[in-house]
Design a protein around this motif. Structure first.
Motif, PDB file in Angstrom:
ATOM      1  N   VAL A 105       0.845  -1.207   0.000  1.00  0.00           N
ATOM      2  CA  VAL A 105       0.000   0.000   0.000  1.00  0.00           C
ATOM      3  C   VAL A 105       0.875   1.249   0.000  1.00  0.00           C
ATOM      4  O   VAL A 105       0.655   2.182  -0.769  1.00  0.00           O
ATOM      5  N   GLU A 106       1.917   1.223   0.857  1.00  0.00           N
ATOM      6  CA  GLU A 106       2.854   2.343   0.959  1.00  0.00           C
ATOM      7  C   GLU A 106       3.518   2.626  -0.383  1.00  0.00           C
ATOM      8  O   GLU A 106       3.574   3.765  -0.837  1.00  0.00           O
ATOM      9  N   LYS A 107       3.983   1.570  -1.019  1.00  0.00           N
ATOM     10  CA  LYS A 107       4.710   1.747  -2.289  1.00  0.00           C
ATOM     11  C   LYS A 107       3.760   2.178  -3.399  1.00  0.00           C
ATOM     12  O   LYS A 107       4.145   2.962  -4.268  1.00  0.00           O
ATOM     13  N   LEU A 108       2.535   1.667  -3.375  1.00  0.00           N
ATOM     14  CA  LEU A 108       1.551   2.071  -4.392  1.00  0.00           C
ATOM     15  C   LEU A 108       1.275   3.567  -4.264  1.00  0.00           C
ATOM     16  O   LEU A 108       1.199   4.284  -5.255  1.00  0.00           O
ATOM     17  N   ALA A 109       1.141   4.032  -3.012  1.00  0.00           N
ATOM     18  CA  ALA A 109       0.877   5.458  -2.786  1.00  0.00           C
ATOM     19  C   ALA A 109       2.059   6.288  -3.275  1.00  0.00           C
ATOM     20  O   ALA A 109       1.881   7.305  -3.942  1.00  0.00           O
ATOM     21  N   ASP A 110       3.268   5.815  -2.977  1.00  0.00           N
ATOM     22  CA  ASP A 110       4.478   6.505  -3.424  1.00  0.00           C
ATOM     23  C   ASP A 110       4.519   6.620  -4.934  1.00  0.00           C
ATOM     24  O   ASP A 110       4.830   7.662  -5.474  1.00  0.00           O
ATOM     25  N   SER A 111       4.206   5.512  -5.609  1.00  0.00           N
ATOM     26  CA  SER A 111       4.364   5.531  -7.062  1.00  0.00           C
ATOM     27  C   SER A 111       3.306   6.406  -7.717  1.00  0.00           C
ATOM     28  O   SER A 111       3.573   7.057  -8.716  1.00  0.00           O
ATOM     29  N   SER A 112       2.103   6.477  -7.133  1.00  0.00           N
ATOM     30  CA  SER A 112       1.094   7.348  -7.745  1.00  0.00           C
ATOM     31  C   SER A 112       1.443   8.811  -7.475  1.00  0.00           C
ATOM     32  O   SER A 112       1.183   9.691  -8.284  1.00  0.00           O
ATOM     33  N   LEU A 113       2.088   9.054  -6.331  1.00  0.00           N
ATOM     34  CA  LEU A 113       2.546  10.401  -6.017  1.00  0.00           C
ATOM     35  C   LEU A 113       3.617  10.831  -7.020  1.00  0.00           C
ATOM     36  O   LEU A 113       3.623  11.963  -7.509  1.00  0.00           O
ATOM     37  N   GLN A 114       4.494   9.883  -7.326  1.00  0.00           N
ATOM     38  CA  GLN A 114       5.566  10.170  -8.260  1.00  0.00           C
ATOM     39  C   GLN A 114       5.008  10.502  -9.650  1.00  0.00           C
ATOM     40  O   GLN A 114       5.440  11.441 -10.282  1.00  0.00           O
ATOM     41  N   ASP A 115       4.034   9.716 -10.088  1.00  0.00           N
ATOM     42  CA  ASP A 115       3.406   9.973 -11.391  1.00  0.00           C
ATOM     43  C   ASP A 115       2.872  11.387 -11.424  1.00  0.00           C
ATOM     44  O   ASP A 115       3.014  12.099 -12.394  1.00  0.00           O
ATOM     45  N   HIS A 116       2.264  11.770 -10.305  1.00  0.00           N
ATOM     46  CA  HIS A 116       1.648  13.083 -10.233  1.00  0.00           C
ATOM     47  C   HIS A 116       2.712  14.172 -10.383  1.00  0.00           C
ATOM     48  O   HIS A 116       2.549  15.103 -11.151  1.00  0.00           O
ATOM     49  N   VAL A 117       3.806  14.018  -9.672  1.00  0.00           N
ATOM     50  CA  VAL A 117       4.883  15.007  -9.725  1.00  0.00           C
ATOM     51  C   VAL A 117       5.467  15.059 -11.130  1.00  0.00           C
ATOM     52  O   VAL A 117       5.744  16.135 -11.650  1.00  0.00           O
ATOM     53  N   GLU A 118       5.615  13.898 -11.743  1.00  0.00           N
ATOM     54  CA  GLU A 118       6.178  13.859 -13.088  1.00  0.00           C
ATOM     55  C   GLU A 118       5.314  14.625 -14.091  1.00  0.00           C
ATOM     56  O   GLU A 118       5.808  15.198 -15.031  1.00  0.00           O
ATOM     57  N   GLU A 119       4.029  14.619 -13.862  1.00  0.00           N
ATOM     58  CA  GLU A 119       3.116  15.281 -14.783  1.00  0.00           C
ATOM     59  C   GLU A 119       3.037  16.783 -14.529  1.00  0.00           C
ATOM     60  O   GLU A 119       2.518  17.511 -15.349  1.00  0.00           O
ATOM     61  N   ASP A 120       3.551  17.217 -13.389  1.00  0.00           N
ATOM     62  CA  ASP A 120       3.311  18.596 -12.970  1.00  0.00           C
ATOM     63  C   ASP A 120       4.333  19.556 -13.564  1.00  0.00           C
ATOM     64  O   ASP A 120       5.432  19.715 -13.054  1.00  0.00           O
ATOM     65  N   TYR A 121       3.945  20.224 -14.635  1.00  0.00           N
ATOM     66  CA  TYR A 121       4.812  21.210 -15.271  1.00  0.00           C
ATOM     67  C   TYR A 121       4.484  22.624 -14.785  1.00  0.00           C
ATOM     68  O   TYR A 121       5.064  23.583 -15.227  1.00  0.00           O
ATOM     69  N   PHE A 122       3.498  22.712 -13.890  1.00  0.00           N
ATOM     70  CA  PHE A 122       3.041  24.022 -13.462  1.00  0.00           C
ATOM     71  C   PHE A 122       3.796  24.523 -12.232  1.00  0.00           C
ATOM     72  O   PHE A 122       4.198  25.676 -12.161  1.00  0.00           O
ATOM     73  N   ASN A 123       4.011  23.611 -11.275  1.00  0.00           N
ATOM     74  CA  ASN A 123       4.599  24.043 -10.002  1.00  0.00           C
ATOM     75  C   ASN A 123       6.109  23.876  -9.914  1.00  0.00           C
ATOM     76  O   ASN A 123       6.733  24.400  -9.001  1.00  0.00           O
ATOM     77  N   ASP A 124       6.673  23.141 -10.847  1.00  0.00           N
ATOM     78  CA  ASP A 124       8.102  22.881 -10.800  1.00  0.00           C
ATOM     79  C   ASP A 124       8.839  23.941 -11.637  1.00  0.00           C
ATOM     80  O   ASP A 124       8.679  23.994 -12.849  1.00  0.00           O
ATOM     81  N   PRO A 125       9.625  24.817 -10.987  1.00  0.00           N
ATOM     82  CA  PRO A 125      10.259  25.944 -11.704  1.00  0.00           C
ATOM     83  C   PRO A 125      11.058  25.502 -12.934  1.00  0.00           C
ATOM     84  O   PRO A 125      11.013  26.159 -13.970  1.00  0.00           O
ATOM     85  N   THR A 160     -10.542  24.690 -13.962  1.00  0.00           N
ATOM     86  CA  THR A 160     -11.930  24.486 -13.544  1.00  0.00           C
ATOM     87  C   THR A 160     -12.632  23.474 -14.452  1.00  0.00           C
ATOM     88  O   THR A 160     -13.686  22.958 -14.103  1.00  0.00           O
ATOM     89  N   LYS A 161     -12.071  23.222 -15.632  1.00  0.00           N
ATOM     90  CA  LYS A 161     -12.645  22.221 -16.544  1.00  0.00           C
ATOM     91  C   LYS A 161     -11.712  21.021 -16.653  1.00  0.00           C
ATOM     92  O   LYS A 161     -11.582  20.420 -17.723  1.00  0.00           O
ATOM     93  N   GLU A 162     -11.074  20.697 -15.560  1.00  0.00           N
ATOM     94  CA  GLU A 162     -10.228  19.502 -15.447  1.00  0.00           C
ATOM     95  C   GLU A 162      -8.923  19.601 -16.228  1.00  0.00           C
ATOM     96  O   GLU A 162      -8.287  18.583 -16.491  1.00  0.00           O
ATOM     97  N   GLY A 163      -8.553  20.802 -16.659  1.00  0.00           N
ATOM     98  CA  GLY A 163      -7.273  20.955 -17.352  1.00  0.00           C
ATOM     99  C   GLY A 163      -6.130  20.609 -16.412  1.00  0.00           C
ATOM    100  O   GLY A 163      -6.141  20.988 -15.250  1.00  0.00           O
ATOM    101  N   LYS A 164      -5.151  19.867 -16.937  1.00  0.00           N
ATOM    102  CA  LYS A 164      -4.062  19.362 -16.087  1.00  0.00           C
ATOM    103  C   LYS A 164      -2.805  20.224 -16.236  1.00  0.00           C
ATOM    104  O   LYS A 164      -2.681  21.020 -17.147  1.00  0.00           O
ATOM    105  N   HIS A 165      -1.877  19.989 -15.276  1.00  0.00           N
ATOM    106  CA  HIS A 165      -0.585  20.693 -15.309  1.00  0.00           C
ATOM    107  C   HIS A 165       0.372  19.992 -16.281  1.00  0.00           C
ATOM    108  O   HIS A 165       1.535  19.775 -15.963  1.00  0.00           O
ATOM    109  N   THR A 166      -0.104  19.565 -17.428  1.00  0.00           N
ATOM    110  CA  THR A 166       0.769  18.824 -18.341  1.00  0.00           C
ATOM    111  C   THR A 166       1.429  19.778 -19.325  1.00  0.00           C
ATOM    112  O   THR A 166       0.951  20.889 -19.555  1.00  0.00           O
ATOM    113  N   LYS A 167       2.490  19.281 -19.917  1.00  0.00           N
ATOM    114  CA  LYS A 167       3.243  20.018 -20.923  1.00  0.00           C
ATOM    115  C   LYS A 167       2.304  20.493 -22.042  1.00  0.00           C
ATOM    116  O   LYS A 167       2.362  21.638 -22.472  1.00  0.00           O
ATOM    117  N   GLU A 168       1.435  19.586 -22.487  1.00  0.00           N
ATOM    118  CA  GLU A 168       0.555  19.875 -23.620  1.00  0.00           C
ATOM    119  C   GLU A 168      -0.469  20.944 -23.269  1.00  0.00           C
ATOM    120  O   GLU A 168      -0.897  21.707 -24.123  1.00  0.00           O
TER     121      GLU A 168
END
Ligand SMILES: [Zn+2]
Length: 205
Positions: A105-125, A160-168
């Motif tokens: 459970v711990e590792k699953l949570a970690d890996s989904s957290l990591q995916d999230h960070v990897e997708e985040d182009y908005f908050n990472d300078p 507000t319309k589910e737009g993500k912090h992705t590169k695209e």
């Protein structure tokens, strides 16, 4: 079939590295004879049976019996199984599926957290910079050059319309266009953006 693939996948990726080879074989023995054979997570079996099924080899039966007891205890400590009552037919074991074992459970949570960070182009300078570079430091709506003073990132599909912090979904944008576009879809914002751009250009001339 899909479920089995997921269970085996989680077992291999997350549980296997946490278990010794002996623990692995006993856990798989219990899982196979409960969930995979009967769809239940409970199995009643004698330690001698487990020992004789998996422990064939040079060890004497007594050693195996003690060894199996130790392994079962270790598996319970790792919360892979729960040891229940014993009777003449053996001991009751509740076998946890990998997804319910805290170590997994711990590792699953970690890996989904990591995916999230990897997708985040908005908050990472650094990733923001990557997008500014991609867009050549030009506002993608008005075409004006932007500097670090008036640069920002716009969510093409608004958050507000589910737009993500992705590169695209992120566009280099000047403050003015961003304040007009903010929260709107491009279709909604386009006439307002155009009007403003015309005004600005008119003003400059
Ligand atoms: Zn602009």
């Amino acid at each position: 079939m899909n479920d089995i693939k997921i269970i085996i996948g989680q077992f291999v990726d997350y549980l296997l590295p946490e278990l010794t080879p002996y623990e692995t074989s006993v856990y798989l023995y219990l899982l196979w004879n409960s969930f995979f054979k009967n769809g239940t997570q409970e199995i009643r079996v004698g330690k001698r049976t487990i020992a004789s099924e998996y422990g064939r080899g040079s060890r004497g039966e007594k050693t195996n019996y003690a060894h199996v007891s130790k392994i079962l205890k270790m598996l319970e400590e790792k919360e892979c199984i729960k040891i229940g009552d014993s009777n003449w037919n053996g001991t009751l074991y509740v076998v946890n599926l990998p997804k319910d074992i805290p170590l997994v459970v711990e590792k699953l949570a970690d890996s989904s957290l990591q995916d999230h960070v990897e997708e985040d182009y908005f908050n990472d300078p650094e990733r923001r910079l990557e997008i500014f570079e991609r867009d050549g430091w030009v506002c993608q709506y008005c075409g004006e050059k932007v500097t670090s003073e008036n640069i920002t990132l716009d969510h093409f599909i608004p958050q507000t319309k589910e737009g993500k912090h992705t590169k695209e979904n992120l566009k280099t944008c000047c403050f003015i266009c961003n304040s007009i576009k903010s929260g709107k879809t491009y279709e909604e914002a386009a006439p307002l953006l155009l009007k403003n751009i015309q005004e600005r250009r008119g003003h400059h001339i």
